[in-house]
Design an enzyme around this catalytic site. Structure first.
Site, PDB file in Angstrom:
ATOM      1  N   LYS A 108       5.656  -1.533 -18.695  1.00 58.84           N
ATOM      2  CA  LYS A 108       5.964  -1.567 -17.255  1.00 58.84           C
ATOM      3  C   LYS A 108       5.397  -2.846 -16.624  1.00 58.84           C
ATOM      4  O   LYS A 108       6.072  -3.517 -15.831  1.00 58.84           O
ATOM      5  CB  LYS A 108       5.354  -0.323 -16.590  1.00 58.84           C
ATOM      6  N   ILE A 144       5.078   7.092  -3.643  1.00 52.17           N
ATOM      7  CA  ILE A 144       4.933   7.853  -4.881  1.00 52.17           C
ATOM      8  C   ILE A 144       4.142   9.144  -4.667  1.00 52.17           C
ATOM      9  O   ILE A 144       4.540  10.216  -5.132  1.00 52.17           O
ATOM     10  CB  ILE A 144       4.275   6.989  -5.973  1.00 52.17           C
ATOM     11  N   ASN A 168      -0.045   1.003 -10.681  1.00 49.32           N
ATOM     12  CA  ASN A 168       0.624  -0.002 -11.502  1.00 49.32           C
ATOM     13  C   ASN A 168      -0.414  -0.987 -12.039  1.00 49.32           C
ATOM     14  O   ASN A 168      -1.478  -1.178 -11.463  1.00 49.32           O
ATOM     15  CB  ASN A 168       1.664  -0.764 -10.688  1.00 49.32           C
ATOM     16  N   SER A 197       8.182  -4.896  -4.995  1.00 48.20           N
ATOM     17  CA  SER A 197       7.206  -4.325  -4.062  1.00 48.20           C
ATOM     18  C   SER A 197       6.309  -5.405  -3.466  1.00 48.20           C
ATOM     19  O   SER A 197       5.932  -5.335  -2.286  1.00 48.20           O
ATOM     20  CB  SER A 197       6.354  -3.270  -4.770  1.00 48.20           C
ATOM     21  N   GLY A 209      -3.350  10.193  -1.000  1.00 46.90           N
ATOM     22  CA  GLY A 209      -2.324   9.252  -0.562  1.00 46.90           C
ATOM     23  C   GLY A 209      -0.980   9.948  -0.481  1.00 46.90           C
ATOM     24  O   GLY A 209      -0.613  10.717  -1.372  1.00 46.90           O
ATOM     25  N   ALA A 210      -0.253   9.690   0.581  1.00 42.96           N
ATOM     26  CA  ALA A 210       1.066  10.306   0.762  1.00 42.96           C
ATOM     27  C   ALA A 210       2.096   9.228   1.062  1.00 42.96           C
ATOM     28  O   ALA A 210       2.915   9.353   1.963  1.00 42.96           O
ATOM     29  CB  ALA A 210       1.028  11.342   1.886  1.00 42.96           C
ATOM     30  N   ASN A 246       7.173  -9.804  -9.791  1.00 40.51           N
ATOM     31  CA  ASN A 246       6.544  -9.577  -8.482  1.00 40.51           C
ATOM     32  C   ASN A 246       6.011 -10.868  -7.864  1.00 40.51           C
ATOM     33  O   ASN A 246       6.383 -11.199  -6.730  1.00 40.51           O
ATOM     34  CB  ASN A 246       5.437  -8.532  -8.603  1.00 40.51           C
TER      35      ASN A 246
END
Length: 336
Positions: free
Chosen positions: A206, A11, A104, A275, A7-8, A214
């Site tokens: 977190k 993060i 997360n 997010s 994944g790019a 959220n």
């Protein structure tokens, strides 16, 4: 070290680019526009102050076989996206390959090396078929909590907004040589990566805010400061956090920050869209199960009532369903 970043996005791009700039041998496992952009131009990182760096010595491939065995594999996609790649991940394994999970919420491995009566219990909310757990054995995993904020500006370009902490830890809390090796690698790339003896406690800290702000923001389209300063929504957030604290307490977790301080910290962030709200506004499927659904699942496992979290979960699941239906209608109209 040879490091594969699966994944790019915001993060994965940040971590992979910084590691490459620090001299590590980085391969991005990506598809589509990101793949072409990285191959053609490298990976551009825009710093918080506007400075730009380009990691040119990075590889990009959509073939796990081509990437080959790695020293470290970084899972850098959202929790609900891991299942789609899980069966491919072992193709990156050598005898001592480590997998650093950067999702997360409650991770699929939560009860692995946990101890107690729930040892080995699967978390169905994030691994419904058990495929992820079977493909990525706990013996290879290093837990990680993601604190930085960044955004994918365009394919192959990430802007670092703020934050640099990636605490890491063994699932059994030991201070092994290998977890210190992962920490040193991240520190060498410019991050803070303390080795923790209880990575689950940090995950909960977190998650405490994420599972609350959220979904409330996605339902109300409100920013963090709006939620915290409007008395009814602040009361709802407080009730949800109290319920989550009770669940965590049943699992032996103590929070090192008070509830009031955690809410004050969210309020201080200001007019920030979470997010999940950003996903909703962009028409993307929101990340619900790892952040909220898994907490309800753990509540049922521990016999802890969570009426406020249950209600909010039902509403945000309905929102996601409505969004999916709308996307389906749009696709049908486009095909007509």
């Amino acid at each position: 070290m040879k490091i594969a970043v699966i994944g790019a996005g915001a993060i994965g791009g940040l971590v992979g680019a910084k590691l490459a700039l620090a001299g590590e041998d980085v391969s991005f496992i990506v598809r589509g526009a990101n793949l072409h952009a990285i191959r053609e131009r490298g990976f551009k990182l825009i710093g918080a102050g506007g400075d730009e760096e380009i990691a040119r010595d990075v590889k990009a491939t959509d073939s796990y076989e081509q990437a080959g065995p790695q020293d470290i594999v970084i899972l850098a996609m959202k929790a609900h996206q891991v299942e789609a790649v899980a069966e491919q991940v072992p193709r990156l394994f050598g005898p001592e390959t480590l997998v650093v999970t950067m999702q997360n919420g409650i991770p699929f491995w939560y009860f692995q090396k946990h101890g107690g009566r729930l040892e080995g219990t699967p978390v169905h909310s994030v691994d419904p078929t058990g495929l992820v757990g079977r493909s990525i054995p706990a013996e290879r995993i290093i837990g990680c909590v993601v604190y930085p904020a960044s955004e994918l500006v365009e394919p192959g370009v990430v802007r670092h907004i703020e934050g640099d902490r990636f605490p890491v830890g063994e699932l059994d809390g030991t201070a092994s040589e290998r977890v210190h090796r992962v920490s040193a690698c991240l520190v060498g790339a410019g991050f803070k990566a303390p080795v923790l003896d209880n990575i689950r406690a940090e995950i909960w800290l977190k998650l405490w805010g994420n599972l609350t702000f959220n979904p409330i923001s996605s339902l109300s389209h409100a920013t963090l400061v709006d939620i915290c300063q409007y008395p009814p929504s602040r009361e709802l957030a407080t009730a949800m956090m109290q319920e989550a604290q009770a669940v965590a307490g049943q699992l032996g977790i103590e929070f090192r920050v008070s509830l009031e301080k955690r809410i004050a910290g969210a309020e201080k962030v200001g007019r920030h869209k979470t997010s999940m709200l950003q996903d909703v506004e962009a028409g993307r499927a929101p990340e619900i199960d790892a952040l909220v659904g898994a907490v309800v699942e753990l509540a049922r496992l521990t016999g802890t009532p969570t009426p406020h979290i249950d209600t909010v979960l039902s509403l945000v699941k309905l929102l996601a369903r409505s969004m999916a239906d709308q996307r389906g209608h749009v696709q049908l109209r486009e095909l007509a």
